[in-house]
Scaffold this motif. Structure first.
Motif, mmCIF file in Angstrom:
data_model
loop_
_atom_site.group_PDB
_atom_site.id
_atom_site.type_symbol
_atom_site.label_atom_id
_atom_site.label_comp_id
_atom_site.label_asym_id
_atom_site.label_seq_id
_atom_site.Cartn_x
_atom_site.Cartn_y
_atom_site.Cartn_z
ATOM 1 N N ALA A 156 49.878 -9.073 51.881
ATOM 2 C CA ALA A 156 48.952 -9.670 52.847
ATOM 3 C C ALA A 156 48.833 -11.184 52.657
ATOM 4 C CB ALA A 156 47.575 -9.027 52.701
ATOM 5 N N GLU A 157 49.017 -11.665 51.394
ATOM 6 C CA GLU A 157 48.876 -13.126 51.178
ATOM 7 C C GLU A 157 50.053 -13.884 51.791
ATOM 8 O OE1 GLU A 157 50.999 -11.189 48.219
ATOM 9 O OE2 GLU A 157 48.994 -10.642 48.893
ATOM 10 N N SER A 158 51.204 -13.246 51.881
ATOM 11 C CA SER A 158 52.341 -13.821 52.599
ATOM 12 C C SER A 158 53.249 -12.667 53.051
ATOM 13 C CB SER A 158 53.116 -14.782 51.692
ATOM 14 O OG SER A 158 54.205 -15.321 52.434
ATOM 15 N N CYS A 159 53.277 -12.468 54.351
ATOM 16 C CA CYS A 159 54.020 -11.312 54.879
ATOM 17 C C CYS A 159 55.126 -11.776 55.820
ATOM 18 C CB CYS A 159 53.054 -10.376 55.609
ATOM 19 S SG CYS A 159 53.902 -9.027 56.451
ATOM 20 N N TRP A 160 56.377 -11.653 55.337
ATOM 21 C CA TRP A 160 57.539 -11.954 56.185
ATOM 22 C C TRP A 160 58.234 -10.642 56.532
ATOM 23 C CZ3 TRP A 160 60.736 -16.613 53.796
ATOM 24 C CH2 TRP A 160 59.883 -17.723 53.671
ATOM 25 N N LYS A 161 58.791 -10.631 57.747
ATOM 26 C CA LYS A 161 59.536 -9.431 58.160
ATOM 27 C C LYS A 161 60.805 -9.835 58.868
ATOM 28 C CE LYS A 161 55.697 -6.513 58.887
ATOM 29 N NZ LYS A 161 54.788 -5.826 59.749
ATOM 30 N N ALA A 162 61.882 -9.087 58.620
ATOM 31 C CA ALA A 162 63.100 -9.299 59.401
ATOM 32 C C ALA A 162 63.145 -8.248 60.496
ATOM 33 C CB ALA A 162 64.323 -9.182 58.507
ATOM 34 N N ILE A 163 63.282 -8.738 61.731
ATOM 35 C CA ILE A 163 63.378 -7.813 62.867
ATOM 36 C C ILE A 163 64.592 -8.221 63.693
ATOM 37 C CG2 ILE A 163 62.238 -6.990 64.971
ATOM 38 C CD1 ILE A 163 59.543 -7.525 63.571
ATOM 39 N N HIS A 164 65.561 -7.331 63.795
ATOM 40 C CA HIS A 164 66.781 -7.592 64.558
ATOM 41 C C HIS A 164 67.372 -8.967 64.247
ATOM 42 C CE1 HIS A 164 66.328 -3.849 66.504
ATOM 43 N NE2 HIS A 164 65.166 -4.164 67.030
ATOM 44 N N GLY A 165 67.544 -9.235 62.942
ATOM 45 C CA GLY A 165 68.268 -10.435 62.524
ATOM 46 C C GLY A 165 67.428 -11.690 62.404
ATOM 47 N N ARG A 166 66.201 -11.659 62.912
ATOM 48 C CA ARG A 166 65.348 -12.834 62.793
ATOM 49 C C ARG A 166 64.223 -12.569 61.800
ATOM 50 N NH1 ARG A 166 64.537 -15.461 68.847
ATOM 51 N NH2 ARG A 166 66.614 -16.388 68.934
ATOM 52 N N VAL A 167 63.776 -13.652 61.144
ATOM 53 C CA VAL A 167 62.709 -13.489 60.152
ATOM 54 C C VAL A 167 61.422 -14.117 60.694
ATOM 55 C CG1 VAL A 167 61.980 -13.959 57.779
ATOM 56 C CG2 VAL A 167 64.395 -13.505 58.272
ATOM 57 N N TYR A 168 60.338 -13.378 60.536
ATOM 58 C CA TYR A 168 59.046 -13.820 61.047
ATOM 59 C C TYR A 168 58.024 -13.854 59.916
ATOM 60 C CZ TYR A 168 61.339 -12.444 65.373
ATOM 61 O OH TYR A 168 62.238 -12.328 66.408
ATOM 62 N N ASP A 169 57.215 -14.915 59.908
ATOM 63 C CA ASP A 169 56.094 -14.985 58.966
ATOM 64 C C ASP A 169 54.853 -14.549 59.740
ATOM 65 O OD1 ASP A 169 53.958 -15.554 57.400
ATOM 66 O OD2 ASP A 169 54.506 -17.650 57.002
ATOM 67 N N ILE A 170 54.462 -13.285 59.569
ATOM 68 C CA ILE A 170 53.359 -12.767 60.388
ATOM 69 C C ILE A 170 52.042 -12.678 59.598
ATOM 70 C CG2 ILE A 170 54.866 -11.464 61.946
ATOM 71 C CD1 ILE A 170 53.567 -8.962 60.351
ATOM 72 N N THR A 171 51.980 -13.455 58.493
ATOM 73 C CA THR A 171 50.773 -13.418 57.647
ATOM 74 C C THR A 171 49.494 -13.571 58.485
ATOM 75 O OG1 THR A 171 52.132 -14.590 56.046
ATOM 76 C CG2 THR A 171 49.796 -14.330 55.515
ATOM 77 N N GLU A 215 63.222 -1.007 61.991
ATOM 78 C CA GLU A 215 62.940 0.410 62.270
ATOM 79 C C GLU A 215 61.462 0.612 62.613
ATOM 80 O OE1 GLU A 215 64.214 3.149 59.308
ATOM 81 O OE2 GLU A 215 63.607 4.863 60.519
ATOM 82 N N GLY A 216 60.572 -0.058 61.835
ATOM 83 C CA GLY A 216 59.138 0.044 62.112
ATOM 84 C C GLY A 216 58.804 -0.559 63.469
ATOM 85 N N TRP A 217 59.457 -1.691 63.741
ATOM 86 C CA TRP A 217 59.202 -2.391 64.999
ATOM 87 C C TRP A 217 59.638 -1.546 66.198
ATOM 88 C CZ3 TRP A 217 56.632 -6.289 67.009
ATOM 89 C CH2 TRP A 217 57.024 -6.763 68.256
ATOM 90 N N ASP A 218 60.804 -0.913 66.065
ATOM 91 C CA ASP A 218 61.345 -0.127 67.184
ATOM 92 C C ASP A 218 60.681 1.237 67.335
ATOM 93 O OD1 ASP A 218 63.105 -2.077 67.832
ATOM 94 O OD2 ASP A 218 64.800 -1.214 66.744
ATOM 95 N N ASN A 219 59.918 1.626 66.309
ATOM 96 C CA ASN A 219 59.296 2.957 66.332
ATOM 97 C C ASN A 219 57.845 2.856 65.924
ATOM 98 O OD1 ASN A 219 61.732 4.956 66.636
ATOM 99 N ND2 ASN A 219 62.365 3.367 65.211
ATOM 100 N N LYS A 220 57.031 2.147 66.713
ATOM 101 C CA LYS A 220 55.619 2.045 66.313
ATOM 102 C C LYS A 220 55.047 3.465 66.254
ATOM 103 C CE LYS A 220 53.856 1.177 70.900
ATOM 104 N NZ LYS A 220 53.007 0.430 71.803
ATOM 105 N N ARG A 221 55.495 4.305 67.154
ATOM 106 C CA ARG A 221 55.426 5.752 66.954
ATOM 107 C C ARG A 221 56.848 6.247 67.133
ATOM 108 N NH1 ARG A 221 52.689 7.209 71.358
ATOM 109 N NH2 ARG A 221 52.023 5.112 71.864
ATOM 110 N N ALA A 278 69.552 4.038 62.821
ATOM 111 C CA ALA A 278 68.516 5.076 62.856
ATOM 112 C C ALA A 278 67.543 4.815 63.995
ATOM 113 C CB ALA A 278 67.763 5.090 61.533
ATOM 114 N N ALA A 279 67.225 3.518 64.171
ATOM 115 C CA ALA A 279 66.263 3.192 65.229
ATOM 116 C C ALA A 279 66.858 3.498 66.598
ATOM 117 C CB ALA A 279 65.879 1.722 65.132
ATOM 118 N N ASP A 280 68.166 3.136 66.763
ATOM 119 C CA ASP A 280 68.798 3.403 68.053
ATOM 120 C C ASP A 280 68.792 4.892 68.353
ATOM 121 O OD1 ASP A 280 69.261 0.801 68.353
ATOM 122 O OD2 ASP A 280 71.406 0.846 67.885
#
Ligand code: HEM
Length: 281
Positions: free
Chosen positions: A54-69, A92-98, A134-136
């Motif tokens: 939570a103090e610094s949260c980066w995520k890679a989604i489809h090749g791009r990196v985001y700082d969503i802290t 995978e999490g992004w493509d499958n929120k459910r 897996a997401a596809d």
């Protein structure tokens, strides 16, 4: 060329450029070319892994990196749902929120604000999303049935339209012979049960929750607690298992004279669902 022809040519050129604009802006992350990202800072999986909380949260989604802290506290779920993906390849999490349900175009549009770089491997080459296959697959399985039914992007509205219970806290009762016997409370999140408990359990004037351990009916109360525990984390459909409480609680046969039953608890759950959300915890 007469004036009509000139005007017509301008019109065609205008429509063509509009179409180009629309298709360019509609390019989703999955259609993007890696070459588009060459100007972005390269970030390796190791660097990504340092920002995993939570103090610094980066995520890679489809090749791009985001700082969503900064976004984590605003996400419309329990923070744990997205914190779990910090410091990781999170497509995978992004493509499958459910399962099989990707985030909305509105959510996709929000990502840009948090873009900080592109994901690369040790050689500096664009890193493939490890779980995109897996997401596809999950998306293919869902087929086109998951196309939103309403132009509104409001999850609550969709659930209401589909007659699916909303996320929230529920309370419901079972009563008989002028006496309230069971009062349940539970939370629903994405169709799963949590915090299942009793606000009231009684029969013929005996308040089961006040019983001492040495009293005859105490085991019956324990069995009911086991029913509640058995539902914890389960999909809502698990309430139908309450019709066969012997599968959820121990030793039920030993107390077959028990006066509180799984079907009463089930009935209290159904009452809660009929009443609708009691509060939004
Ligand atoms: C990768 C990990 C993520 C997971 C597992 C995840 C999971 C979820 C879930 C379960 C919901 C549904 C909530 C509900 O039922 O109301 C949701 C909704 C939403 N999420 Fe995420 N999320 C993730 C990342 C993000 C990120 C990075 C953003 C934006 C920067 C975001 C923006 C949204 C928005 C705007 C919604 C509302 C519904 C929608 O527009 O699709 N999420 N997310």
């Amino acid at each position: 060329m007469n004036m009509h022809k000139i005007a017509y040519s301008f019109f065609i050129a205008f429509v063509a450029s509009l179409a180009t604009l629309v298709s360019v802006s509609a390019l989703s992350s999955s259609e993007r070319d890696a070459a588009d990202d060459e100007g972005l800072d390269p970030i390796t999986l190791d660097e990504l892994a340092e920002h995993d909380g939570a103090e610094s949260c980066w995520k890679a989604i489809h090749g791009r990196v985001y700082d969503i802290t900064d976004y984590v506290p605003n996400h419309p779920t329990d923070p744990g749902v997205i914190l779990e993906w910090c410091g990781r390849e999170a497509s995978e999490g992004w493509d499958n929120k459910r399962p099989g349900v990707p985030h909305s175009p509105r959510a996709e549009g929000m990502l840009d604000e948090y873009l900080i770089g592109r994901l690369v491997d040790e050689e500096g080459e664009p890193a493939a999303a490890e779980s995109s296959a897996a997401a596809d697959e999950a998306r293919d399985d869902a087929g086109t049935a998951e196309v939103p039914l309403s132009p509104a992007e409001d999850e609550r509205l969709h659930r209401a339209l589909l007659n699916q219970p909303l996320d929230g806290r529920y309370r419901g009762v079972f009563g008989d012979g002028g006496e309230m016997q069971v009062n349940v409370q539970f939370d629903l999140r994405d169709g799963r049960l949590s915090n299942v408990g009793y606000r009231h359990l009684a029969y013929r004037g005996v308040d089961y929750r006040q019983l001492d351990e040495d009293e005859d009916l105490y085991p019956v109360m324990v069995q009911h607690l086991q029913l509640a525990e058995g539902l914890e984390g389960q999909p809502l459909t698990a309430i139908f298992a309450l019709y066969e409480p012997e599968r959820m609680a121990e030793d039920l046969d030993g107390y077959s004279g028990a006066t509180l039953r799984g079907n009463k608890v089930h009935s209290a759950f159904r009452d809660a669902l009929n009443r609708g959300v009691y509060s939004w915890p």
